[in-house]
Write a protein that holds these residues in place. Structure first.
Motif, PDB file in Angstrom:
ATOM      1  N   GLY A 203     -45.531  -7.686 -26.557  1.00 47.58           N
ATOM      2  CA  GLY A 203     -44.770  -7.634 -25.304  1.00 47.58           C
ATOM      3  C   GLY A 203     -44.588  -9.023 -24.735  1.00 47.58           C
ATOM      4  O   GLY A 203     -43.515  -9.382 -24.236  1.00 47.58           O
ATOM      5  N   TRP A 204     -45.645  -9.845 -24.823  1.00 46.24           N
ATOM      6  CA  TRP A 204     -45.584 -11.225 -24.334  1.00 46.24           C
ATOM      7  C   TRP A 204     -44.497 -12.007 -25.055  1.00 46.24           C
ATOM      8  O   TRP A 204     -43.826 -12.851 -24.477  1.00 46.24           O
ATOM      9  N   LEU A 205     -44.310 -11.691 -26.357  1.00 46.60           N
ATOM     10  CA  LEU A 205     -43.310 -12.422 -27.141  1.00 46.60           C
ATOM     11  C   LEU A 205     -41.896 -12.017 -26.719  1.00 46.60           C
ATOM     12  O   LEU A 205     -41.041 -12.873 -26.464  1.00 46.60           O
ATOM     13  N   ILE A 206     -41.677 -10.707 -26.635  1.00 48.51           N
ATOM     14  CA  ILE A 206     -40.344 -10.214 -26.271  1.00 48.51           C
ATOM     15  C   ILE A 206     -39.964 -10.725 -24.883  1.00 48.51           C
ATOM     16  O   ILE A 206     -38.870 -11.251 -24.677  1.00 48.51           O
ATOM     17  N   ARG A 207     -40.877 -10.593 -23.919  1.00 45.25           N
ATOM     18  CA  ARG A 207     -40.556 -11.037 -22.575  1.00 45.25           C
ATOM     19  C   ARG A 207     -40.484 -12.560 -22.512  1.00 45.25           C
ATOM     20  O   ARG A 207     -39.653 -13.124 -21.800  1.00 45.25           O
ATOM     21  N   GLY A 208     -41.356 -13.226 -23.288  1.00 49.89           N
ATOM     22  CA  GLY A 208     -41.334 -14.690 -23.320  1.00 49.89           C
ATOM     23  C   GLY A 208     -39.987 -15.209 -23.795  1.00 49.89           C
ATOM     24  O   GLY A 208     -39.413 -16.128 -23.206  1.00 49.89           O
ATOM     25  N   ILE A 209     -39.471 -14.603 -24.865  1.00 47.10           N
ATOM     26  CA  ILE A 209     -38.165 -15.024 -25.382  1.00 47.10           C
ATOM     27  C   ILE A 209     -37.089 -14.778 -24.326  1.00 47.10           C
ATOM     28  O   ILE A 209     -36.234 -15.632 -24.077  1.00 47.10           O
ATOM     29  N   HIS A 210     -37.163 -13.614 -23.674  1.00 51.67           N
ATOM     30  CA  HIS A 210     -36.146 -13.276 -22.669  1.00 51.67           C
ATOM     31  C   HIS A 210     -36.221 -14.242 -21.486  1.00 51.67           C
ATOM     32  O   HIS A 210     -35.206 -14.702 -20.973  1.00 51.67           O
ATOM     33  N   HIS A 211     -37.443 -14.557 -21.072  1.00 49.35           N
ATOM     34  CA  HIS A 211     -37.674 -15.447 -19.932  1.00 49.35           C
ATOM     35  C   HIS A 211     -37.163 -16.861 -20.212  1.00 49.35           C
ATOM     36  O   HIS A 211     -36.373 -17.415 -19.462  1.00 49.35           O
TER      37      HIS A 211
END
Lengths: 163, 219
Positions: free
Chosen positions: B79-87
């Motif tokens: 989840g941290w990766l998906i949101r990190g990329i989006h952020h």
């Protein structure tokens, strides 16, 4: 392998490799991200301590209750459970445990010392000492917690399973 | 065998034409600055994909928005990766789109016959910033809340219709559940729809006119 590779083909190959790498580096975590909840094991069962055996009088229902908290993502739901321990004799294992949830519509029954029955407040159902139906709409006797154990320090624990 | 299948499909879908026109079209001699449009497109697709994945767990309600993001960051696998990329992709996209515009300006690529490409590009910059503005509220933390409070107040300073704009943005006089919900709706449906349409026209025009080349001395 001394063939020369054209600039065009070099670009095609490197683009495919880098693109494929990015695709895998994001695609594989994305799949795990999606199926993550399916890979979790919920705490559907547990040993629950309900009291010291020495505090439970022989022949008299000992009321207990406990709360289970279910965590689903960011949502927590807690459910209350309860029951009665009835010791038949001095023998620590000579006891049975009733679930206080009425078998009719799941109200919580209470022990009535005067009438020596379990009374359900919802539809006036009556259950006897053993949990058998004496009066009212319940379709079957009170459920029992069949698995229990006594720890070394004399605590009675029951095995709780959801559902 | 595969060649037959491909030929059958190509005859009906025009795959080779598509390939020639989209990926194999002649390009003027350029440099890395000419790749920023493609970079913007790549980031848009990346933001779209990660955004779709985020909606699997995100909840646009004041009660759960913050908690659901905490859940994405701390509990969901990657989840941290998906949101990190989006952020980070969001910040990068605004930056890249802006530099892309700067490059087009500096090389004067907006001139005839590409004026419409430029105008649509302005729309793309504005919608990209709109995505940033609406997305910023969604984590529903202090920074998001107050940034949107200030942002909508700025919109509210427009003469005469300022108060109307402010209320329309917030869904009422105050920042509330309605604000979060409509920002979410704008962020995942309305603005992306406009953005997609504009990108479609933008790309069509680029393919139609080809990329601009740097003028030679005698031109």
């Amino acid at each position: 392998m001394s063939e020369t590779i054209s600039r065009r083909d070099f670009i095609k190959v490197t683009t495919s490799i880098v693109g494929g790498f990015i695709g895998v580096a994001i695609g594989v975590p994305a799949v795990y991200y999606l199926i993550d909840p399916a890979l979790r094991e919920g705490a559907k069962e547990a040993w629950i301590p309900i009291g010291k055996l020495e505090n439970m009088e022989i022949g008299k229902p000992y009321a207990f209750s406990f709360t289970r908290v279910q965590v689903n993502g960011w949502e927590r739901t807690s459910t209350s459970h309860g029951g009665f321990v009835i010791r038949n004799s001095d023998d620590p294992n000579d006891l049975f445990i009733l679930n206080s949830r009425c078998t009719h519509l799941s109200c919580t029954v209470n022990w009535s010392e005067n009438d020596q029955v379990y009374l359900c407040p919802c539809h006036d159902a009556k259950f006897g000492q053993q949990g058998e139906v004496l009066d009212g709409p319940p379709p079957r006797p009170l459920d029992r917690y069949n698995q229990f154990r006594i720890t070394e320090d004399g605590t009675l624990e029951i095995f709780y399973q959801e559902g | 065998m595969w060649k037959n299948v491909f030929d059958w499909l190509d005859e009906r879908l025009g795959l080779n034409d598509l390939y020639t026109n989209l990926l194999d079209r002649p390009e003027p001699k350029g440099n890395w600055w000419n790749t920023l449009g493609s970079a913007s497109l790549f980031l848009f697709v990346l933001q779209g994909l990660t955004g779709i994945f985020l909606t699997v767990y995100y909840t646009p309600s004041p009660d759960h928005a913050y908690d659901s993001i905490q859940y994405i960051m701390n509990d969901v696998a990657f989840g941290w990766l998906i949101r990190g990329i989006h952020h980070w992709g969001a910040s990068l996209m605004v930056l890249i789109v802006f530099i892309h515009m700067l490059r087009v300006f500096v090389t004067a690529s907006y001139k005839y016959p590409r004026e419409m490409t430029w105008f649509i590009g302005i729309g793309l910059l504005l919608t990209t910033i709109g995505m940033g503005f609406t997305g910023y509220l969604l984590p529903w933390n202090q920074r998001a809340y107050w940034a949107t409070t200030v942002g909508t107040q700025i919109a509210g300073t427009v003469p005469f219709i300022g108060e109307f704009i402010l209320k329309a943005l917030r869904g009422g006089p105050d920042l509330s559940a309605l604000t979060l919900q409509r920002f979410f709706s704008a962020h995942i449906w309305m603005i992306p729809a406009i953005l997609t349409a504009l990108i479609g026209v933008h790309l069509y025009l680029i393919i139609k006119h080809g990329e601009s080349h740097f003028p030679k001395k005698d031109e």
